[in-house]
Design a protein around this motif. Structure first.
Motif, PDB file in Angstrom:
ATOM      1  N   LYS A   1     -12.355  41.939  23.003  1.00 34.21           N
ATOM      2  CA  LYS A   1     -12.276  40.747  23.850  1.00 34.21           C
ATOM      3  C   LYS A   1     -10.835  40.466  24.269  1.00 34.21           C
ATOM      4  O   LYS A   1     -10.552  40.245  25.452  1.00 34.21           O
ATOM      5  N   CYS A   2      -9.918  40.468  23.329  1.00 30.36           N
ATOM      6  CA  CYS A   2      -8.508  40.200  23.636  1.00 30.36           C
ATOM      7  C   CYS A   2      -7.936  41.256  24.571  1.00 30.36           C
ATOM      8  O   CYS A   2      -7.197  40.929  25.506  1.00 30.36           O
ATOM      9  N   THR A   3      -8.279  42.503  24.329  1.00 28.02           N
ATOM     10  CA  THR A   3      -7.801  43.590  25.182  1.00 28.02           C
ATOM     11  C   THR A   3      -8.327  43.422  26.598  1.00 28.02           C
ATOM     12  O   THR A   3      -7.576  43.576  27.570  1.00 28.02           O
ATOM     13  N   LEU A   4      -9.594  43.089  26.722  1.00 29.97           N
ATOM     14  CA  LEU A   4     -10.187  42.889  28.040  1.00 29.97           C
ATOM     15  C   LEU A   4      -9.510  41.732  28.770  1.00 29.97           C
ATOM     16  O   LEU A   4      -9.219  41.826  29.969  1.00 29.97           O
ATOM     17  N   MET A   5      -9.218  40.677  28.069  1.00 25.42           N
ATOM     18  CA  MET A   5      -8.556  39.527  28.687  1.00 25.42           C
ATOM     19  C   MET A   5      -7.148  39.889  29.164  1.00 25.42           C
ATOM     20  O   MET A   5      -6.737  39.502  30.263  1.00 25.42           O
ATOM     21  N   VAL A   6      -6.414  40.653  28.362  1.00 27.44           N
ATOM     22  CA  VAL A   6      -5.059  41.066  28.745  1.00 27.44           C
ATOM     23  C   VAL A   6      -5.111  42.019  29.942  1.00 27.44           C
ATOM     24  O   VAL A   6      -4.368  41.844  30.914  1.00 27.44           O
ATOM     25  N   MET A   7      -5.998  43.007  29.896  1.00 22.92           N
ATOM     26  CA  MET A   7      -6.109  43.959  30.997  1.00 22.92           C
ATOM     27  C   MET A   7      -6.527  43.251  32.282  1.00 22.92           C
ATOM     28  O   MET A   7      -6.020  43.558  33.356  1.00 22.92           O
ATOM     29  N   THR A   8      -7.430  42.288  32.155  1.00 24.72           N
ATOM     30  CA  THR A   8      -7.864  41.520  33.325  1.00 24.72           C
ATOM     31  C   THR A   8      -6.691  40.807  33.960  1.00 24.72           C
ATOM     32  O   THR A   8      -6.475  40.876  35.174  1.00 24.72           O
ATOM     33  N   ARG A   9      -5.912  40.131  33.149  1.00 26.55           N
ATOM     34  CA  ARG A   9      -4.758  39.385  33.667  1.00 26.55           C
ATOM     35  C   ARG A   9      -3.749  40.322  34.325  1.00 26.55           C
ATOM     36  O   ARG A   9      -3.245  40.038  35.405  1.00 26.55           O
ATOM     37  N   LEU A  10      -3.450  41.441  33.684  1.00 28.57           N
ATOM     38  CA  LEU A  10      -2.466  42.380  34.240  1.00 28.57           C
ATOM     39  C   LEU A  10      -2.927  42.966  35.573  1.00 28.57           C
ATOM     40  O   LEU A  10      -2.148  43.082  36.519  1.00 28.57           O
ATOM     41  N   ILE A  11      -4.193  43.319  35.648  1.00 28.02           N
ATOM     42  CA  ILE A  11      -4.710  43.934  36.880  1.00 28.02           C
ATOM     43  C   ILE A  11      -4.830  42.902  37.996  1.00 28.02           C
ATOM     44  O   ILE A  11      -4.387  43.139  39.120  1.00 28.02           O
ATOM     45  N   LEU A  12      -5.420  41.753  37.704  1.00 30.37           N
ATOM     46  CA  LEU A  12      -5.621  40.750  38.753  1.00 30.37           C
ATOM     47  C   LEU A  12      -4.324  40.124  39.244  1.00 30.37           C
ATOM     48  O   LEU A  12      -4.262  39.635  40.373  1.00 30.37           O
ATOM     49  N   ASN A  13      -3.289  40.145  38.431  1.00 30.50           N
ATOM     50  CA  ASN A  13      -1.976  39.635  38.852  1.00 30.50           C
ATOM     51  C   ASN A  13      -1.080  40.732  39.402  1.00 30.50           C
ATOM     52  O   ASN A  13       0.133  40.544  39.535  1.00 30.50           O
ATOM     53  N   ASP A  14      -1.665  41.891  39.684  1.00 29.75           N
ATOM     54  CA  ASP A  14      -0.950  43.031  40.275  1.00 29.75           C
ATOM     55  C   ASP A  14       0.225  43.510  39.442  1.00 29.75           C
ATOM     56  O   ASP A  14       1.218  44.010  39.968  1.00 29.75           O
ATOM     57  N   MET A  15       0.124  43.346  38.138  1.00 28.49           N
ATOM     58  CA  MET A  15       1.183  43.846  37.263  1.00 28.49           C
ATOM     59  C   MET A  15       0.966  45.318  36.952  1.00 28.49           C
ATOM     60  O   MET A  15       1.926  46.027  36.623  1.00 28.49           O
ATOM     61  N   VAL A  16      -0.275  45.769  37.024  1.00 31.53           N
ATOM     62  CA  VAL A  16      -0.599  47.192  36.904  1.00 31.53           C
ATOM     63  C   VAL A  16      -1.644  47.515  37.964  1.00 31.53           C
ATOM     64  O   VAL A  16      -2.402  46.656  38.391  1.00 31.53           O
TER      65      VAL A  16
END
Length: 87
Positions: free
Chosen positions: A33-48
């Motif tokens: 869950k935590c990993t999914l939340m972090v990956m979501t934030r990074l991708i949707l904010n164009d950080m990756v």
């Protein structure tokens, strides 16, 4: 100085994403869950950029935990809206 910092920051985020994406298959649902939340934030904010990790996130759509399924579905919904709005 700032160019060097930006490049090193980019490399750090890229490295973290490479390691973190494998945690989406962890035995512990809290880790997933935590990993999914972090990956979501990074991708949707164009950080990756969305690359190979998208298949790991898609696998979360069939997770045994309902909350993880919902988070994955929400991610794809938000990603689709982002693509449509920017398109």
């Amino acid at each position: 100085m700032s160019e060097n910092f930006a490049y090193e920051y980019f490399l750090l985020i890229r490295c973290v994403c490479f390691v973190a994406v494998h945690r989406l298959r962890d035995d512990c649902s809290t880790v997933r869950k935590c990993t999914l939340m972090v990956m979501t934030r990074l991708i949707l904010n164009d950080m990756v950029k969305v690359k190979g990790q998208i298949s790991e996130i898609a696998a979360c759509l069939v997770d045994k935990e309902d909350q993880i399924k919902q988070l994955a579905a929400q991610f794809f919904s938000e990603l689709a809206n982002k693509v449509i709005c920017s398109g």
